[in-house]
Design an enzyme around this catalytic site. Structure first.
Site, PDB file in Angstrom:
ATOM      1  N   HIS A 116      66.606 -26.207  -9.208  1.00 53.23           N
ATOM      2  CA  HIS A 116      66.246 -25.889 -10.573  1.00 53.23           C
ATOM      3  C   HIS A 116      67.235 -24.787 -11.117  1.00 53.23           C
ATOM      4  O   HIS A 116      67.568 -25.064 -12.096  1.00 53.23           O
ATOM      5  CB  HIS A 116      64.645 -25.642 -10.647  1.00 53.23           C
ATOM      6  CG  HIS A 116      64.416 -24.888 -12.159  1.00 53.23           C
ATOM      7  ND1 HIS A 116      64.129 -25.742 -13.019  1.00 53.23           N
ATOM      8  CD2 HIS A 116      64.371 -23.645 -12.327  1.00 53.23           C
ATOM      9  CE1 HIS A 116      63.927 -24.754 -14.168  1.00 53.23           C
ATOM     10  NE2 HIS A 116      64.142 -23.551 -13.766  1.00 53.23           N
ATOM     11  N   HIS A 133      69.828 -24.370 -14.857  1.00 51.37           N
ATOM     12  CA  HIS A 133      70.335 -23.145 -15.742  1.00 51.37           C
ATOM     13  C   HIS A 133      71.726 -22.955 -15.712  1.00 51.37           C
ATOM     14  O   HIS A 133      72.427 -22.207 -16.793  1.00 51.37           O
ATOM     15  CB  HIS A 133      69.641 -21.897 -15.159  1.00 51.37           C
ATOM     16  CG  HIS A 133      68.197 -21.899 -15.440  1.00 51.37           C
ATOM     17  ND1 HIS A 133      67.640 -21.598 -16.641  1.00 51.37           N
ATOM     18  CD2 HIS A 133      67.113 -22.194 -14.777  1.00 51.37           C
ATOM     19  CE1 HIS A 133      66.355 -21.638 -16.902  1.00 51.37           C
ATOM     20  NE2 HIS A 133      66.097 -22.096 -15.470  1.00 51.37           N
ATOM     21  N   GLU A 188      63.950 -23.103 -21.101  1.00 51.03           N
ATOM     22  CA  GLU A 188      63.183 -24.064 -20.129  1.00 51.03           C
ATOM     23  C   GLU A 188      63.055 -25.568 -20.796  1.00 51.03           C
ATOM     24  O   GLU A 188      63.339 -26.564 -19.928  1.00 51.03           O
ATOM     25  CB  GLU A 188      62.074 -23.774 -19.492  1.00 51.03           C
ATOM     26  CG  GLU A 188      62.117 -22.444 -18.848  1.00 51.03           C
ATOM     27  CD  GLU A 188      62.855 -22.497 -17.484  1.00 51.03           C
ATOM     28  OE1 GLU A 188      63.197 -23.786 -16.872  1.00 51.03           O
ATOM     29  OE2 GLU A 188      63.095 -21.767 -16.659  1.00 51.03           O
ATOM     30  N   SER A 195      66.241 -30.399 -14.618  1.00 54.49           N
ATOM     31  CA  SER A 195      66.103 -30.434 -13.532  1.00 54.49           C
ATOM     32  C   SER A 195      64.677 -31.501 -13.043  1.00 54.49           C
ATOM     33  O   SER A 195      64.301 -31.417 -11.760  1.00 54.49           O
ATOM     34  CB  SER A 195      65.694 -29.173 -12.932  1.00 54.49           C
ATOM     35  OG  SER A 195      64.753 -28.299 -13.387  1.00 54.49           O
TER      36      SER A 195
END
Ligand code: PHE
Ligand code: FE
Length: 299
Positions: A147, A152, A193, A212
């Protein structure tokens, strides 16, 4: 990356609270971490099975993101060089530093908010060293290496987004002093997010939590269930979010420059106003609000 609010607690002795809305005991070896919560990646310790699992996760997401993630994300994926297994963070940092001055640093897992904001404000992004277990292929409650890295890191190669992330870190340190972290956490959630962007090619994803995820990529863009609302900082600061299911509301930006500019003003009066108004539940549409159509391009 999400944070734990068990401030200055190195061991996972107590149950920390993620953004005040969920309780889990973080995994990870905190005894090896430095005072700033960074640690060694120890790349040599990953097993062939872990490299293979990472490569499977990577391949699944790679099949999903073309035409759905924003162009900036897709373009930067090549810099990860991660198709065959878990990359060395130091190799990515070399390329990232040249692009935007950011670095990635290894951390044992969830870290306290204060440490997280300190890292962001100095252009260092913390990436969890451990990978999920095979049985967590489809769903994991806690951010893991995949993730953090896949979701990111690519956008840290994008200059305006990279600047936003640094400003976010500084804004986090400031919000701590104003007792306003719950509001800023919502901004993180609905942008970093779970953010959507209206690009020239149509609605696209830039949020790491979506990018993700095996299922939310398609859902966020095309499901008729969730609301898709224009990005609006005061509205967003009042908006609670879901942590246990796909989002009921997404906020849509027009550009990373808009994201940076709209969040640049002093939030102090916005925090005061948010505190004096009721929270807004996920999925709510207020009078005068209109959904952005799933296939809407930039005007
Ligand atoms: N401008 C915000 C403040 O004054 C800080 C901030 C910047 C927060 C960017 C989030 C993102 O508090
Ligand atoms: Fe994250």
């Amino acid at each position: 990356m999400k944070t734990s609010s068990a401030r200055d607690q190195v061991a996972a002795a107590t149950t920390p609270v993620i953004y005040g809305e969920a309780s889990i005991t973080p995994r990870g070896d905190y005894a090896q971490a430095h005072a700033d919560y960074t640690c060694d990646q120890h790349w040599e310790r990953y097993t062939p099975a872990e490299h293979a699992l990472f490569a499977r996760l990577y391949a699944r997401q790679m099949a999903l993101v073309p035409g759905r993630a924003c162009e900036e994300f897709l373009h930067a994926l090549g810099h990860l060089a991660a198709a065959d297994g878990i990359p060395r963070f130091a190799d990515i940092t070399l390329r990232l530093r040249a692009a935007t001055g950011w670095e990635i640093v290894a951390v044992p897992g969830l870290i306290p908010e204060h440490a997280f904001f300190r890292l962001l404000s100095s252009r260092r992004f913390p990436v969890t060293v451990w990978l999920r277990k095979p049985e967590e292929f489809d769903y994991i409650v806690e951010p893991d290496l995949f993730h953090d890295l896949f979701g990111h890191v690519p956008l840290l190669f994008e200059p305006a987004f990279a600047d936003y992330m640094q400003a976010f870190g500084a804004g986090g340190l400031k919000a701590e002093g104003l007792d306003a972290l719950q509001y800023l956490a919502r901004l993180y959630w609905y942008t970093v997010e779970f953010g959507l962007i209206r690009s020239a090619q149509g609605l696209r994803i830039y949020g790491a939590g979506i990018l993700s995820s095996g299922g939310e990529v398609e859902y966020s863009l095309h499901s008729p269930k969730p609301r898709r609302l224009p990005f609006d900082v005061p509205r967003l600061l009042r908006s609670r979010y879901r942590i246990d299911d796909y989002q009921a509301t997404y906020f849509v930006i027009d550009s990373f420059a808009q994201l940076f500019d709209a969040t640049a003003p002093d939030f102090t009066p916005l925090y005061l106003r948010a505190a004096s108004q009721p929270d807004i539940a996920p999925g709510t549409v207020l009078p005068g609000e209109h959904d952005i159509a799933p296939d809407a391009g930039a005007s």
